[in-house]
Design an enzyme around this catalytic site. Structure first.
Site, PDB file in Angstrom:
ATOM      1  CG  ASP A 147      -2.313   0.465   0.968  1.00 25.79           C
ATOM      2  OD1 ASP A 147      -2.453   1.329   0.087  1.00 25.79           O
ATOM      3  OD2 ASP A 147      -3.259   0.012   1.645  1.00 25.79           O
ATOM      4  CG  ASP A 205      -9.893   1.632  -0.476  1.00 23.34           C
ATOM      5  OD1 ASP A 205      -8.892   1.707  -1.218  1.00 23.34           O
ATOM      6  OD2 ASP A 205      -9.820   1.497   0.750  1.00 23.34           O
TER       7      ASP A 205
HETATM    8  C1  GLA Z   1      -6.112   1.125   1.813  1.00 19.95           C
HETATM    9  C2  GLA Z   1      -6.304   0.098   0.687  1.00 19.95           C
HETATM   10  C3  GLA Z   1      -7.380  -0.886   1.096  1.00 19.95           C
HETATM   11  C4  GLA Z   1      -6.984  -1.574   2.401  1.00 19.95           C
HETATM   12  C5  GLA Z   1      -6.707  -0.537   3.491  1.00 19.95           C
HETATM   13  C6  GLA Z   1      -6.087  -1.170   4.726  1.00 19.95           C
HETATM   14  O1  GLA Z   1      -7.252   1.895   1.963  1.00 19.95           O
HETATM   15  O2  GLA Z   1      -6.628   0.745  -0.509  1.00 19.95           O
HETATM   16  O3  GLA Z   1      -7.594  -1.836   0.082  1.00 19.95           O
HETATM   17  O4  GLA Z   1      -5.858  -2.365   2.167  1.00 19.95           O
HETATM   18  O5  GLA Z   1      -5.805   0.467   3.038  1.00 19.95           O
HETATM   19  O6  GLA Z   1      -5.778  -0.238   5.718  1.00 19.95           O
END
Ligand code: GLA
Length: 400
Positions: A147, A205
């Site tokens: 990430d 997301d």
């Molecule tokens: C980000 C990612 C998500 C998830 C969260 C976890 O938002 O895009 O898919 O992995 O972090 O904290």
């Protein structure tokens, strides 16, 4: 002469490296991701139960091999700076979990971040890339989602940090797929494969909804599809555009997917996500509670004929050939010479479609198989029929 020899050796090394990368994720990875259901509390008991449910529900047989353990598994570092799992959540450790999954023919993905801390505020891998990659390898990890929270915004730093973890994974002695998760702002499709990633998220997301029109961060299914439709040229074996989680089965009930008015989708919408993500070669990962999954979600996830598009050996992402206010029509070639087409009705009511295959660049007549009805529906050079609101018709076309 010496220079020529050196060049040849370098070329051969580069080819070997490329072949190695392509072997990793030669088709889009498939599995289940912990983030939505478990968020702050992924733990060995629930993950094992989920793995068992993946098997008993037929998900593993259908190709969903991975458990993608997401954020919040970490318990800091030990006195040698080795990253460790939270002992309360994973009392037997991550290696035991990986061993369990491997014994069932499954694989384990893990999560970290290109900064000191993850999105959830847990220990991450910046400046510990080699050490963490070795730890992951020693645990038997098969995939790393990496990430980009708490990291600088510029593209160059992102390329450097993703390149560093990719190299660390390659040096670790174990094949691990690298899933880049910087959400799209730095256009990772332009550089993700070059720095050693096998996939990259294309948007922020996804939420459990069809379409976002507010632009405040709540991305819906069609927002992702629309984004990915423009990125076909960047995708191929070992380098996939990643559309984030499949939301079927969630029904607006739980987890981060419910934020930003993620109130749930209709059956047609959930089915469209599966159809279109398969056409577009996104990695496929379910996010609902597989232990309690309803028949609707199971039927959507385990459609072997639709999955076969996603996993087709040619690995050619569909192109959008028609885009109007009402229709999106996608086409892709398949390894055995067939084609697949997907016809999406974007409007809020049932519409009559009339698609001439010649408009899509497909001349002559084809036998048409409807991949949701599982039956041949004609031999023709066109298709006419009804498509309900937000439904996607998917056909496999065989030349006759
Ligand atoms: C980000 C990612 C998500 C998830 C969260 C976890 O938002 O895009 O898919 O992995 O972090 O904290």
């Amino acid at each position: 002469m010496r220079l020529i020899k050196i060049c040849i050796v370098l070329l051969l090394l580069a080819q070997t490296a490329l072949a190695q990368e392509t072997k990793l994720a030669a088709t889009p990875p498939m599995g289940w991701m912990s983030w939505n259901i478990m968020s702050e509390n992924p733990n060995q008991k629930d993950i094992k139960e989920m793995a068992d449910a993946m098997i008993s529900s037929g998900m593993v047989k259908a190709g969903y091999q991975y458990i993608f353990l997401d954020d919040c598994w970490q318990g800091g570092r030990d006195n040698k700076n080795n990253i460790i799992a939270d002992p309360k959540k994973f009392p037997s450790g991550i290696k035991a979990l990986a061993d369990y999954l491997h014994s069932k023919g499954m694989k384990l993905g893990i999560y970290s971040d290109a900064a000191p801390l993850t999105c959830g505020g847990y220990t991450a891998s910046l400046n510990f890339e080699d050490q963490d990659a070795k730890t992951f390898a020693s645990w038997g990890i098969d995939y790393l989602k990496y990430d980009y929270c708490n990291a600088p915004e510029d593209v160059e730093t992102a390329k450097k940090r993703y390149g560093k973890i990719a190299q660390a994974l390659r040096k670790s002695g174990r094949d691990m797929v690298l899933g880049i998760c910087e959400w799209g702002p730095r256009e990772p499709w332009n550089w993700g494969a070059q720095v050693g990633g096998q996939s990259w998220r294309t948007t922020y997301d996804i939420r459990d909804k069809w379409l976002d029109t507010e632009g405040k961060g709540g991305v819906g299914i069609y927002n992702v599809v629309d984004k990915m439709a423009g990125l076909a040229s960047f995708s191929g074996p070992g380098k996939w555009n990643d559309g984030d989680m499949l939301v079927a089965g969630l029904h607006g009930t739980k987890g981060p997917s419910s934020a930003f008015k993620g109130v749930g989708c209709t059956k047609a919408e959930y089915q469209s996500q599966m159809s279109l993500y398969s056409m577009l070669n996104s990695p496929l990962y379910a996010s609902c509670d597989i232990r309690k999954m309803d028949d609707e979600a199971r039927t959507i996830f385990t459609n072997a004929e639709v999955i076969a598009l996603n996993q087709d050996a040619l690995g050619k992402q569909a192109e959008r050939k028609i885009k109007t206010d009402i229709w999106d029509v996608f086409v892709r070639p398949l390894a055995n010479g067939d084609f697949a087409i997907a016809i999406l009705n974007k409007s809020a009511s049932t519409q009559n479609a009339s698609v001439n295959f010649a408009e899509l660049g497909l001349t002559g007549k084809y036998e048409l198989k409807d991949l949701w009805q599982h039956k041949v529906v004609g031999k023709n050079n066109k298709w006419n029929g009804e498509v309900t609101a937000h439904e996607t018709k998917v056909f496999r076309l065989k030349k006759v």
